[in-house]
Design a protein around this motif. Structure first.
Motif, PDB file in Angstrom:
ATOM      1  N   LEU A 160     -13.869   8.439   1.428  1.00 26.27           N
ATOM      2  CA  LEU A 160     -14.436   7.065   0.971  1.00 26.27           C
ATOM      3  C   LEU A 160     -14.010   5.785   0.389  1.00 26.27           C
ATOM      4  N   SER A 161     -13.273   6.178  -0.093  1.00 26.84           N
ATOM      5  CA  SER A 161     -11.767   4.784  -0.378  1.00 26.84           C
ATOM      6  C   SER A 161     -10.730   5.273  -1.270  1.00 26.84           C
ATOM      7  N   GLN A 162      -9.849   4.709  -1.248  1.00 24.15           N
ATOM      8  CA  GLN A 162      -8.256   4.472  -1.970  1.00 24.15           C
ATOM      9  C   GLN A 162      -7.918   3.157  -2.505  1.00 24.15           C
ATOM     10  N   ASN A 163      -7.376   3.408  -3.210  1.00 22.02           N
ATOM     11  CA  ASN A 163      -6.593   2.495  -4.269  1.00 22.02           C
ATOM     12  C   ASN A 163      -5.183   2.612  -4.126  1.00 22.02           C
ATOM     13  N   LEU A 164      -3.822   2.259  -3.660  1.00 20.71           N
ATOM     14  CA  LEU A 164      -2.819   2.494  -3.412  1.00 20.71           C
ATOM     15  C   LEU A 164      -1.834   1.568  -3.953  1.00 20.71           C
ATOM     16  N   THR A 165      -0.899   1.527  -4.864  1.00 19.34           N
ATOM     17  CA  THR A 165       0.357   1.178  -5.242  1.00 19.34           C
ATOM     18  C   THR A 165       1.712   1.093  -4.671  1.00 19.34           C
ATOM     19  N   PHE A 166       2.052   0.032  -3.724  1.00 17.19           N
ATOM     20  CA  PHE A 166       3.402   0.384  -3.273  1.00 17.19           C
ATOM     21  C   PHE A 166       4.574   0.254  -4.135  1.00 17.19           C
ATOM     22  N   ARG A 167       5.094   1.551  -4.460  1.00 16.47           N
ATOM     23  CA  ARG A 167       6.172   1.594  -5.407  1.00 16.47           C
ATOM     24  C   ARG A 167       7.344   0.800  -4.698  1.00 16.47           C
ATOM     25  N   ALA A 168       7.964   1.011  -3.951  1.00 20.41           N
ATOM     26  CA  ALA A 168       9.085   1.466  -3.234  1.00 20.41           C
ATOM     27  C   ALA A 168       9.594   1.552  -1.733  1.00 20.41           C
ATOM     28  N   PRO A 169      10.424   1.341  -1.248  1.00 23.19           N
ATOM     29  CA  PRO A 169      10.104   1.452   0.283  1.00 23.19           C
ATOM     30  C   PRO A 169      10.649   2.656   0.571  1.00 23.19           C
ATOM     31  N   VAL A 170      10.526   2.757   1.865  1.00 25.62           N
ATOM     32  CA  VAL A 170      10.537   4.262   2.896  1.00 25.62           C
ATOM     33  C   VAL A 170      11.595   4.321   3.706  1.00 25.62           C
TER      34      VAL A 170
ATOM     35  N   GLU B  74      14.674  11.476  -2.401  1.00 27.01           N
ATOM     36  CA  GLU B  74      15.192  11.345  -4.178  1.00 27.01           C
ATOM     37  C   GLU B  74      14.213  11.423  -5.148  1.00 27.01           C
ATOM     38  N   ASP B  75      13.001  12.147  -4.746  1.00 21.28           N
ATOM     39  CA  ASP B  75      12.148  11.996  -6.237  1.00 21.28           C
ATOM     40  C   ASP B  75      10.818  10.400  -6.690  1.00 21.28           C
ATOM     41  N   GLU B  76      11.883  10.121  -6.064  1.00 22.29           N
ATOM     42  CA  GLU B  76      11.592   8.592  -6.356  1.00 22.29           C
ATOM     43  C   GLU B  76      10.100   8.619  -6.235  1.00 22.29           C
ATOM     44  N   GLN B  77       8.997   7.392  -6.916  1.00 20.76           N
ATOM     45  CA  GLN B  77       7.522   7.748  -6.095  1.00 20.76           C
ATOM     46  C   GLN B  77       7.593   6.431  -5.559  1.00 20.76           C
ATOM     47  N   VAL B  78       6.777   6.240  -4.214  1.00 15.69           N
ATOM     48  CA  VAL B  78       6.795   5.038  -3.491  1.00 15.69           C
ATOM     49  C   VAL B  78       5.784   4.623  -3.084  1.00 15.69           C
ATOM     50  N   ILE B  79       4.601   5.871  -3.801  1.00  7.01           N
ATOM     51  CA  ILE B  79       3.294   5.228  -3.951  1.00  7.01           C
ATOM     52  C   ILE B  79       2.376   5.852  -4.727  1.00  7.01           C
ATOM     53  N   THR B  80       1.604   5.111  -5.790  1.00  7.11           N
ATOM     54  CA  THR B  80       0.512   5.749  -7.301  1.00  7.11           C
ATOM     55  C   THR B  80      -0.700   5.122  -6.345  1.00  7.11           C
TER      56      THR B  80
END
Length: 282
Positions: free
Chosen positions: A221-231, A262-268
């Protein structure tokens, strides 16, 4: 490479103020007219306190005469401030440390904005919820029914995959997004990333793949994403989605998180889905 989000990038840029001698009614009218949730109380040009619309509601509920109560009698003080060029993580630390939900943003001696938990949670969903990622396993995906009673709050679904050069090029062809940052090694080496990176939309597709593993027919239905780091090309990403609210009528809100090797968040972020009974198959 972590892309830092600054307070000035996400703050509410309108700062409404009233003098320390103002009444509660003046503050209430200012909040109404400006359509904001907070107002800064100033004394000799410096912030002395802060008032929220909730403070006004409590006064009214307690039967106070708004024309007789001065703002200094119920404002929150002292005012916590943060520089606009500070990171949103620094802002989160201030809110946690002092148990407050808003911080005033400054630039030199000037008040330039207000940052609240609401704005902050768009960029730091982990500020409200604990991590649900548990990486390192070589599985493709799975569903964890935590209370074993059907889809409910607390259930987690995961999906993990490596993103190859071929997949990046195929995605560029299919989507039409032929940004050289994703396709041209020489060009990408001159950017802040030092090399080619995967399309953000392709990385976020791991979220869709995870949600498809929920039981039943899943409709996004919807999403709200923040791109935190590159892949980077060849990286293995892991998406984890936790059900955090049953909205009703088959709709669920989920906390979303994607990490790199590296367990770094790339999307939240968050997503909302509709889950129906899967159609019968022969």
């Amino acid at each position: 490479m972590q892309i830092e989000t600054l307070v000035e990038d996400v703050m509410h840029q309108t700062v409404e103020t009233v003098s320390a001698a103002a009444t509660a009614r003046t503050a209430a009218e200012r909040l109404r007219d400006a359509e904001v949730g907070s107002i800064v109380v100033t004394r000799e040009g410096s912030p002395a306190g802060i008032i929220t619309d909730g403070d006004i509601v409590r006064l009214v509920a307690n039967g106070a005469n708004l024309d007789e109560v001065e703002v200094t009698a119920f404002m929150s003080s002292p005012v916590r401030t943060i520089a606009g060029d500070a990171s949103v993580e620094d802002a989160a630390d201030i809110l946690r440390e002092h148990g407050i939900d808003q911080v005033v943003v400054t630039k030199g001696e000037s008040l330039v904005g207000v940052l609240s938990i609401r704005e902050l949670s768009y960029y730091l969903p982990q500020f409200l919820f604990e991590s649900v990622i548990d990486t390192g396993e070589e599985w493709a995906g799975g569903y964890e029914d935590r209370d074993d009673a059907g889809l409910s709050v607390g259930d987690v679904v995961r999906f993990s995959q490596s993103i190859s050069d071929e997949e990046v090029r195929r995605f560029a062809e299919i989507s039409g997004d032929e940004n050289p940052l994703h396709l041209d090694d020489a060009y990408a080496s001159q950017t802040r990333f030092g090399g080619r990176i995967v399309h953000g939309a392709l990385v976020s597709s791991a979220v869709s793949a995870a949600l498809a593993r929920l039981p039943g027919l899943v409709i996004f239905l919807s999403q709200n994403l923040t791109f935190r780091a590159p892949v980077h090309i060849g990286d293995r990403v892991t998406a984890a989605c936790e059900v955090i609210e049953n909205i009703g009528r088959g709709r669920y809100r989920l906390k979303v998180e994607v990490t790199d090797p590296e367990d770094e968040q790339v999307i939240t972020g968050e997503a909302t889905v509709l889950v129906e009974a899967a159609p019968a198959t022969e």
